[in-house]
Scaffold this active site. Sequence first.
Site, PDB file in Angstrom:
ATOM      1  N   LYS A 126       5.706   5.081  10.579  1.00 30.97           N
ATOM      2  CA  LYS A 126       5.855   4.016   9.583  1.00 30.97           C
ATOM      3  C   LYS A 126       5.692   2.695  10.303  1.00 30.97           C
ATOM      4  O   LYS A 126       5.961   2.607  11.503  1.00 30.97           O
ATOM      5  CB  LYS A 126       7.255   4.077   8.955  1.00 30.97           C
ATOM      6  CG  LYS A 126       7.332   3.439   7.594  1.00 30.97           C
ATOM      7  CD  LYS A 126       6.926   4.405   6.494  1.00 30.97           C
ATOM      8  CE  LYS A 126       6.813   3.723   5.158  1.00 30.97           C
ATOM      9  NZ  LYS A 126       6.627   4.698   4.074  1.00 30.97           N
ATOM     10  N   ASP A 166       2.520   0.750   1.529  1.00 32.36           N
ATOM     11  CA  ASP A 166       3.900   0.944   1.083  1.00 32.36           C
ATOM     12  C   ASP A 166       4.212  -0.351   0.320  1.00 32.36           C
ATOM     13  O   ASP A 166       3.273  -1.028  -0.138  1.00 32.36           O
ATOM     14  CB  ASP A 166       4.835   1.159   2.290  1.00 32.36           C
ATOM     15  CG  ASP A 166       6.223   1.669   1.895  1.00 32.36           C
ATOM     16  OD1 ASP A 166       6.369   2.863   1.646  1.00 32.36           O
ATOM     17  OD2 ASP A 166       7.167   0.862   1.815  1.00 32.36           O
TER      18      ASP A 166
HETATM   19  O1  2IT Z   1       6.492   6.515   1.698  1.00 34.66           O
HETATM   20  C1  2IT Z   1       5.362   7.045   1.679  1.00 34.66           C
HETATM   21  O2  2IT Z   1       5.225   8.271   1.699  1.00 34.66           O
HETATM   22  C2  2IT Z   1       4.187   6.157   1.616  1.00 34.66           C
HETATM   23  N1  2IT Z   1       4.350   4.944   1.588  1.00 34.66           N
HETATM   24  C3  2IT Z   1       2.798   6.739   1.648  1.00 34.66           C
HETATM   25  C4  2IT Z   1       2.384   7.040   3.051  1.00 34.66           C
HETATM   26  C5  2IT Z   1       0.949   7.466   3.206  1.00 34.66           C
HETATM   27  O3  2IT Z   1       0.558   7.660   4.382  1.00 34.66           O
HETATM   28  O4  2IT Z   1       0.214   7.619   2.236  1.00 34.66           O
END
Ligand code: 2IT
Length: 444
Positions: A126, A166
């Site tokens: 993340k 996100d």
């Molecule tokens: O919290 C999540 O799963 C997302 N923001 C999507 C992450 C993604 O790599 O599509």
Amino acid sequence: MKADINEFLTALKAKTAGEKEFHQAVQEVVESIWDVYQQNPRYKKAKILERMTEPERVIMFRVPWVDDLGEVQINRGYRVEFNSALGPYKGGLRFHPTVTLSILKFLGFEQTFKNSLTSLPMGGGKGGSDFSPKGKSDNEIMRFCQSFMTELQRHIGPHTDVPAGDIGVGGREIGYLFGQYKRIRNEFTGVLTGKGLAWGGSLIRPEATGFGAVYFVHHMLSLLGKDIAGQTFSVSGFGNVAWGAITKIAELGGKVVTISGPDGYIYDADGIHGEKIDYLLELRATNNDIVEPYAEEFGAKFYPDRRPWEQKVDIAIPCATENEVNLEDAQLLVKNGCFLLAEASNMGCTADAAEYLIKAISYAPGKAVNAGGVAVSGLEMTQNSQRLNWTREEVDGRLHIIMREIHDTCVRYGREGDKINYVKGANVGGFVKVADAMLAQGVV
Ligand code: 2IT
């Protein structure tokens, strides 16, 4: 057992002082998997939990940019590369003033289990920045994204780490980030997901988190002998996730009566459907981050500075951010007849709210409910590797199967008498695969 868990958590907290969201996320997982951990001495011997709670790598960097007035602005950028046992690090980027290392560590930790639940080959990561897109011009957002990617590009790649969106990062931001990556590296690759359709994006990715959440709720309801049609829903937020969930609920004959923003919430007794759903996209595009204009546009009621959980509904789907439902909210929902809560936001409930809801009603956590978003990101990566674009039906069909399988996993590991503990089911189901892969790969 409680004493052992406390010992583990005390040591973790001493090493990561002040990271309260991270501690909350770890505590929930550790409590769920503790029995499995004790029954498997190989996990303990290899210190799987100690390793899993330490990110493989954390990158923090300066993001300097120049605003429209010619003033220099400085933000902090992050990428937390949490776990690569199952595949390249994968997870979104969040641009919001509340972003801290603790928030991104909690999200990266959760992402590892969520991605494992999808059954696709993705590790967990993340990232993001404390940058606030609110009120910024398009040019300012572009300059910020370019500066952010100028550093991030050293650390990512289609086989290494694949970010996505996100909160605060949507199609526009992914476009600017992708453009800068391509320019610096001179490579057109699937290094980001959530791309535009003409340049490597996947159909259904924008809808995937919300659609997937509703497919999951459908399976929860089936176990209770019920259906989406005819139910009344409260939803929070008015961004991408809320939009997708409301679209699918309306299509299946349910009625959503609330949305919310940082300024308060809307109650629309007539339900949010048709052109009102399209209006959510317009509202989002203004960059003002307020939901009140919906009330004037459609003659609905606006409650300033309040949360939607005080309204009487059958089902609640939080779609905004972490800890948006506290114990009081949860108790009020249940008192008013709510019998199911599914988190589409990550860690949408506080720890005491979650503990209460597990016992009181049918409750499922974000890492299971909202996994459809990252699952379709995984399918976008597959299409990029094949250099092909799948049809809407192909992607949606696979999303359906993945959400059903995640629900099956929750039922398999979470059955407690005649109830399903979805928190335990999701945590154990996600954990076992990552732990076994880590064992197989040695002490790394
Ligand atoms: O919290 C999540 O799963 C997302 N923001 C999507 C992450 C993604 O790599 O599509």
